[in-house]
Design a protein around this motif. Sequence first.
Motif, PDB file in Angstrom:
ATOM      1  N   ILE A 121       0.841  -1.199   0.000  1.00 34.74           N
ATOM      2  CA  ILE A 121       0.000   0.000   0.000  1.00 34.74           C
ATOM      3  C   ILE A 121       0.878   1.251   0.000  1.00 34.74           C
ATOM      4  O   ILE A 121       1.802   1.360   0.783  1.00 34.74           O
ATOM      5  N   PRO A 122       0.613   2.195  -0.916  1.00 33.75           N
ATOM      6  CA  PRO A 122       1.470   3.383  -0.994  1.00 33.75           C
ATOM      7  C   PRO A 122       1.292   4.304   0.214  1.00 33.75           C
ATOM      8  O   PRO A 122       0.235   4.322   0.846  1.00 33.75           O
ATOM      9  N   ILE A 138      -1.721   6.677   0.878  1.00 32.20           N
ATOM     10  CA  ILE A 138      -2.957   6.081   1.401  1.00 32.20           C
ATOM     11  C   ILE A 138      -2.854   5.897   2.915  1.00 32.20           C
ATOM     12  O   ILE A 138      -3.820   6.149   3.644  1.00 32.20           O
ATOM     13  N   LEU A 167      -3.620   9.185   4.425  1.00 29.88           N
ATOM     14  CA  LEU A 167      -5.049   9.510   4.413  1.00 29.88           C
ATOM     15  C   LEU A 167      -5.795   8.755   5.507  1.00 29.88           C
ATOM     16  O   LEU A 167      -6.561   9.333   6.280  1.00 29.88           O
ATOM     17  N   VAL A 168      -5.566   7.450   5.568  1.00 24.69           N
ATOM     18  CA  VAL A 168      -6.255   6.638   6.575  1.00 24.69           C
ATOM     19  C   VAL A 168      -5.789   7.051   7.975  1.00 24.69           C
ATOM     20  O   VAL A 168      -6.601   7.145   8.897  1.00 24.69           O
ATOM     21  N   LEU A 207      -7.681  10.093   8.932  1.00 24.53           N
ATOM     22  CA  LEU A 207      -9.078   9.803   9.301  1.00 24.53           C
ATOM     23  C   LEU A 207      -9.141   9.109  10.651  1.00 24.53           C
ATOM     24  O   LEU A 207      -9.966   9.452  11.500  1.00 24.53           O
ATOM     25  N   LEU A 208      -8.267   8.126  10.833  1.00 23.43           N
ATOM     26  CA  LEU A 208      -8.380   7.277  12.018  1.00 23.43           C
ATOM     27  C   LEU A 208      -7.775   7.933  13.252  1.00 23.43           C
ATOM     28  O   LEU A 208      -8.440   8.058  14.284  1.00 23.43           O
ATOM     29  N   MET A 241      -9.129  -2.674   8.363  1.00 23.08           N
ATOM     30  CA  MET A 241      -9.447  -1.316   8.778  1.00 23.08           C
ATOM     31  C   MET A 241      -9.206  -0.325   7.636  1.00 23.08           C
ATOM     32  O   MET A 241     -10.051   0.517   7.344  1.00 23.08           O
ATOM     33  N   ILE A 242      -8.048  -0.464   6.976  1.00 27.21           N
ATOM     34  CA  ILE A 242      -7.730   0.453   5.873  1.00 27.21           C
ATOM     35  C   ILE A 242      -8.758   0.315   4.761  1.00 27.21           C
ATOM     36  O   ILE A 242      -9.286   1.302   4.246  1.00 27.21           O
ATOM     37  N   TYR A 289     -12.201   1.705   5.965  1.00 28.88           N
ATOM     38  CA  TYR A 289     -12.161   3.167   6.059  1.00 28.88           C
ATOM     39  C   TYR A 289     -12.207   3.822   4.696  1.00 28.88           C
ATOM     40  O   TYR A 289     -12.927   4.783   4.465  1.00 28.88           O
ATOM     41  N   LEU A 290     -11.419   3.293   3.767  1.00 31.73           N
ATOM     42  CA  LEU A 290     -11.375   3.903   2.436  1.00 31.73           C
ATOM     43  C   LEU A 290     -12.710   3.752   1.724  1.00 31.73           C
ATOM     44  O   LEU A 290     -13.167   4.667   1.053  1.00 31.73           O
ATOM     45  N   ALA A 317     -15.222   6.117   3.405  1.00 35.42           N
ATOM     46  CA  ALA A 317     -14.933   7.516   3.108  1.00 35.42           C
ATOM     47  C   ALA A 317     -15.072   7.817   1.618  1.00 35.42           C
ATOM     48  O   ALA A 317     -15.364   8.948   1.229  1.00 35.42           O
ATOM     49  N   PHE A 354     -11.235  11.513  -1.155  1.00 39.75           N
ATOM     50  CA  PHE A 354     -11.239  10.153  -0.604  1.00 39.75           C
ATOM     51  C   PHE A 354     -11.601   9.143  -1.681  1.00 39.75           C
ATOM     52  O   PHE A 354     -11.064   8.035  -1.725  1.00 39.75           O
ATOM     53  N   ALA A 375      -8.640   8.396  -3.668  1.00 42.95           N
ATOM     54  CA  ALA A 375      -7.784   7.452  -2.950  1.00 42.95           C
ATOM     55  C   ALA A 375      -8.324   6.034  -3.073  1.00 42.95           C
ATOM     56  O   ALA A 375      -7.562   5.070  -3.210  1.00 42.95           O
ATOM     57  N   LEU A 392      -7.346   4.651  -6.385  1.00 41.59           N
ATOM     58  CA  LEU A 392      -5.929   4.283  -6.321  1.00 41.59           C
ATOM     59  C   LEU A 392      -5.747   2.957  -5.580  1.00 41.59           C
ATOM     60  O   LEU A 392      -4.989   2.081  -6.000  1.00 41.59           O
ATOM     61  N   PHE A 393      -6.484   2.807  -4.489  1.00 44.63           N
ATOM     62  CA  PHE A 393      -6.404   1.595  -3.675  1.00 44.63           C
ATOM     63  C   PHE A 393      -6.827   0.363  -4.484  1.00 44.63           C
ATOM     64  O   PHE A 393      -6.193  -0.690  -4.401  1.00 44.63           O
TER      65      PHE A 393
END
Lengths: 287, 288
Positions: free
Chosen positions: A117-118, A121, A124-125, A128-129, B28-29, B32-33, B36, B261, B264, B267-268
């Motif tokens: 995962i870059p 990201i 960003l997470v 948020l978290l 979680m990631i 969340y993504l 969001a 978001f 992102a 991208l994810f």
Amino acid sequence: MEMKKKRTGRFIYGAMLHFLMIASAGITTILVIFMIIYVLWKGIPYVTWELLSTKPSYLSGKIGILPDILNTVYLILATLVVLLPLGVGAAVYLTEYAKNKKMVELIEYAAETLSGIPSIIYGLVGMLLFCQFLNLQKSLIAGACTLVIMNLPTVMRTTQESLKTVPQGYREGAFGLGAGKWHMIRTVVLPECMDGIITGCILSVGRILGESAALLFTAGFAHALNGLFDGLTSSGATLTVALYVYAKEEGEFEVAFAIAAILMILTFAMNLIADLTGKYFEKRRNT
Amino acid sequence: MKRRKTLETVIHGVFLAAGLITIAFVLMITIYLIIAGIPAIREIGLSSFLFGAKWESTANDPKFGILPFILTSIYGTAGAILIGTPIGFFSAVYLAKIAPKSVKRVVETAVSLLAGIPSVVYGLVGMLVLVPSIRKLFHVPDGASLLAAMIVLAVMVLPSIIKVSLTALAAVPKEYEEGSMALGATPVETYFKVSVPAAKSGIAAAVVLGVGRAIGEAMAVMMVSGNVPNMPSLFESVRFLTTAVASEMSYSSGLQRQALFSVALVLFVFIMLINATLNFLLKRQKEK
């Protein structure tokens, strides 16, 4: 005639590939040498004691990077404190406890996913978290938490590799003498895998030093001079983030190059330390 | 004795938790993504979000089309791979098979240094060396362009490509090569017609890893690509998926923030596809 033609063809084919290989390796090496010399040449003249030992001052208009250096140190410490138990614990679970093969595969797959995962990201997470949901605001702590997730696979992998090399007989010996599992892990397995843990540490420190995208939105980019505990709860730029801000937002290329030169030297040092510790442990294992 | 048993159970639980935390982080990631990222896509509409050609997030009548970002990311990555792969591939074969020990050590050290240099340093050098040279060389008004980003990314993916290919090539059984040479092939022919095909899954994995690195890079690209949401063109200032998120995040709000978001999330999804491919290739390499 036909034979001779074929032979020249083969000769040209071989010579061409040979040339391409040497040229490619040459290009790679020259690139590295160019990067190193260019950055050091442009940066070193601006690395002064004043730059290293002061904070930016609006009064004199001078820039100092002491806060950024301290922030980097705080961030590395905070990250490692959380990262090491988690990473080593995960590795110990995988090699010593886990019996379900599916479970091991799942955890390893998760770790591989994490390492792919870059960092943007993660940033960003993390924002948020940690900054919003856990209400840590923009702070080094939030940045450190984000970096823990990022570096977890690294520490886990290096420790796991090292745990795999601990001979099964050591464990059986400890059990045979009546040790409990935890006692065995603490006294026999963990000391034997120190090399993996240390390698993981070094790699993580290297990554933290170079990280910027994940920190921009989690740790922010303030340049205040703080002690360890105030520093952790307030926003602060690390060296890389400071480089970015000075180069991109403020056009202060002299400071940017000075920081780049420092980072370059640190990268050197980390590589060297990784090399030396690797050799040291290899030697110790063989004797 | 009983106390010892409870202790063991507790410790087991602690290690189990540490083991499971990786899975928890991934979930979680992802969650969340998704949470969001979905709202803005629903409001804008999936097709006008993904295929809209205009991104004007701060206009009075804002437009949120991310096609320029997607295409820029794809073109930029493709360009970087096209430049970086040949150099990385030939370097790896050279290091694995031909290079004398001392040369090998020097080049390998150089490669790991290259991997360790922070991305902002690449960005800085790109900004002050590459961008002005492109401007002068091609007589364009501004050198900050897709081309500059491609070159910087190509340099950044080199270490991944070299290291992973090198490992794959070194793992080719000696017997294959000896057999080929015994049949009269020259060493160079052997390396390219026997060793490389035998290591092809690993080399493919190296390239895919490079793709992942390139598509996820944000800071270096941000510093050399000019950061204007144009449709990609070699000498035009462009914005990538990663830089779209990075450049507007700090001052965004409302739908604009939610749209970031969503960018992102896109991208994810790309990254997850690349990861899956990478895993598949690595597994195949291991099975050999």
